[in-house]
Design an enzyme around this catalytic site. Structure first.
Site, PDB file in Angstrom:
ATOM      1  N   ASP A   1      36.644   1.479  70.129  1.00 49.44           N
ATOM      2  CA  ASP A   1      36.274   0.351  70.919  1.00 49.44           C
ATOM      3  C   ASP A   1      37.239   0.507  72.214  1.00 49.44           C
ATOM      4  O   ASP A   1      36.752   0.007  73.334  1.00 49.44           O
ATOM      5  CB  ASP A   1      36.295  -0.814  70.377  1.00 49.44           C
ATOM      6  CG  ASP A   1      34.859  -1.052  69.368  1.00 49.44           C
ATOM      7  OD1 ASP A   1      33.825  -0.526  69.910  1.00 49.44           O
ATOM      8  OD2 ASP A   1      34.919  -1.680  68.351  1.00 49.44           O
TER       9      ASP A   1
ATOM     10  N   SER B   1      37.612  -6.064  58.511  1.00 47.69           N
ATOM     11  CA  SER B   1      37.479  -6.575  59.648  1.00 47.69           C
ATOM     12  C   SER B   1      35.960  -6.352  59.949  1.00 47.69           C
ATOM     13  O   SER B   1      34.994  -5.476  59.751  1.00 47.69           O
ATOM     14  CB  SER B   1      38.044  -5.192  60.538  1.00 47.69           C
ATOM     15  OG  SER B   1      37.799  -5.175  61.583  1.00 47.69           O
TER      16      SER B   1
ATOM     17  N   ARG C   1      29.299  -3.019  73.545  1.00 45.15           N
ATOM     18  CA  ARG C   1      30.495  -2.757  74.426  1.00 45.15           C
ATOM     19  C   ARG C   1      30.008  -2.740  76.053  1.00 45.15           C
ATOM     20  O   ARG C   1      30.768  -3.642  76.632  1.00 45.15           O
ATOM     21  CB  ARG C   1      31.282  -1.684  73.860  1.00 45.15           C
ATOM     22  CG  ARG C   1      31.915  -1.904  72.225  1.00 45.15           C
ATOM     23  CD  ARG C   1      32.347  -3.277  72.215  1.00 45.15           C
ATOM     24  NE  ARG C   1      32.908  -3.178  70.844  1.00 45.15           N
ATOM     25  CZ  ARG C   1      33.310  -4.385  70.331  1.00 45.15           C
ATOM     26  NH1 ARG C   1      33.068  -5.625  70.910  1.00 45.15           N
ATOM     27  NH2 ARG C   1      33.908  -4.416  69.051  1.00 45.15           N
TER      28      ARG C   1
ATOM     29  N   ASP D   1      43.624 -12.317  66.434  1.00 45.34           N
ATOM     30  CA  ASP D   1      44.296 -11.253  67.401  1.00 45.34           C
ATOM     31  C   ASP D   1      44.195 -11.858  69.270  1.00 45.34           C
ATOM     32  O   ASP D   1      45.296 -11.775  69.930  1.00 45.34           O
ATOM     33  CB  ASP D   1      43.565  -9.830  67.555  1.00 45.34           C
ATOM     34  CG  ASP D   1      43.869  -9.306  66.146  1.00 45.34           C
ATOM     35  OD1 ASP D   1      44.641  -9.503  65.519  1.00 45.34           O
ATOM     36  OD2 ASP D   1      42.768  -8.653  65.684  1.00 45.34           O
TER      37      ASP D   1
END
Ligand code: ARG
Length: 414
Positions: free
Chosen positions: A137, A188, A108, A28
């Site tokens: 996210d 994922s 994060r 990605d």
């Protein structure tokens, strides 16, 4: 495809504007490098932040440059991640919906901090991330960025483009993007020191038992050793400082405890959770060190904190967990709760003895110089110094409201 800032990419000097891209080296974000150049005509600075994901990322800098990033950085943020994010969460026993130790969510904010630092240092006006439109996210990145640098524009390629995975692979091929795609891996994955998150594939059926291939860090409890292993976790002011008598820094401690606990199948979690965007999702987590340390920390607190503090702290812990999950790390509420939590941790010092066996991490002993456990008060054997006579008077007062009410009700019924 839509271009949001078509006329804004050239500064007066004629130089292109820059975007800092949160880069993982995967498909990605590799495609995103080219896409940001093609669609936005921006210079891309790729930034990979090491929060303890497995090694083997040395080539990602080179890959980002080959794809066309004007610069690429690999920032080791592990120590900061542990000291400023993991330990505060542990002190708060932060677990979302009583199940998920927030391993993805707490990383994060540290990634955001690093992206913003690079953007400020390089004069980039944009930050891009590879999150999709359906997850938490994206919220954590964007709310985080706007809390630290409200002037920065966020671009979310994966939310904007209409590419499927196959389209991305085709895009990569036609743009000479070197990628290594494992077509057979349906999951994922997100990994860091505090744990591994796994979704998609067969896990999307909440009735289906997680297949063996969905676990990677831990052995299954049935294949774990037949003899238990004991480990003693040492705490100082709520923070683990070592185990089995050996002091060590946090990064090493978490790495070693992950290895030890994983060997016994500790830390496997299978959960249907409520995302911030309103979707229920089924996800599995492997958090051996996190589960071990949170269990041990709670035990240390139960020995050293007074009942009312423990009870009040529970409501703070829940709020704290939600706030991490919901992307509000950089906020006055979290900072204020940290002050309260830190105050409660002043006496949370001592050692907890844990038994690891077949998927469980069980507390089997605890001791502390600040222990509030008084054997003279609790014993049923000799040496009892509890004043037995005071119990009757206490019960008289404690039960008085109920007794009074009962009398009134009885009278009414007559
Ligand atoms: N559901 C978790 C969260 O929102 C983890 C998300 C990332 N998971 C993943 N497998 N990529 O914090």
């Amino acid at each position: 495809m839509r271009k949001i800032y078509p006329m804004m990419n050239m500064k007066a000097s004629g130089k292109k504007e820059k975007v800092v891209l949160a880069y993982s080296g995967g498909l990605d974000t590799s495609v995103a490098i080219k896409w940001l150049q093609n669609e936005y005509d921006l210079d891309v600075i790729a930034v990979a932040v090491n929060v303890g994901q497995p090694p083997g990322k040395d080539d990602i800098i080179a890959r980002a440059r080959i794809i066309g990033a004007i610069d690429a950085e690999y920032i080791d943020a592990r120590e900061e991640f542990v000291n400023d994010h993991i330990w505060p969460s542990l002190k708060a026993n932060a677990v979302y919906q009583n199940v998920y130790p927030l391993n993805t969510a707490i990383a994060r904010p540290v990634i955001v901090k690093k992206l913003v630092e690079v953007a400020k240092r390089t004069g980039a006006g944009h930050i891009a991330h590879g999150c999709t439109a359906k997850g938490n996210d994206q919220v954590r990145f964007e709310v985080g960025i706007s809390s630290l640098a409200p002037e920065i524009e966020v671009i979310a390629p994966m939310r904007e483009w209409v590419m499927t995975r196959d389209d991305e692979i085709a895009y990569a091929e036609s743009n000479d993007i070197p990628i290594t795609v494992k077509k057979d891996n349906p999951y994922s994955i997100d990994e860091n020191l505090w744990g591994r998150s796994c979704e998609c594939g067969l896990l999307e059926d909440p009735w289906a038992e997680p297949p063996d291939g969905s676990w990677e860090w831990t052995v299954s409890p049935e294949n774990a050793p037949d003899t238990p292993e004991y480990t003693e976790i040492m705490f100082e002011k709520g923070i683990p400082v070592g185990y089995d008598g050996n002091r060590m820094d946090g990064v090493r401690l978490i790495n070693e405890l992950n290895r030890i606990a994983a060997k016994h199948g500790v830390g496997r979690i299978d959960h249907v959770e409520d995302r911030l965007v309103g979707i229920k999702s089924r996800e599995t987590y492997e958090c051996p060190a996190a589960v071990l340390l949170i269990t041990a920390h709670r035990a240390m607190e139960s020995l050293t904190l007074q009942k009312d503090v423990l009870e009040f702290k529970k409501s703070v812990e829940q709020k704290y967990s939600e706030l991490i999950y919901n992307g509000l790390w950089f906020g006055v509420l979290r900072e204020s709760l940290d002050k309260f939590i830190d105050e409660t941790q002043k006496d949370v010092t001592g050692t907890v003895r844990m038994k690891l066996f077949k998927g469980n991490a069980t507390v089997v002993g605890r001791r502390s110089e600040n222990s509030l456990y008084d054997e003279g008060l609790s014993t049923y054997a000799a040496g009892d110094n509890f004043d037995h006579r005071s119990a009757a008077g206490f019960i008289y007062c404690w039960g008085l409201p109920n007794k009074t009410t009962a009398k009134v009700h009885m009278k009414r019924r007559k």
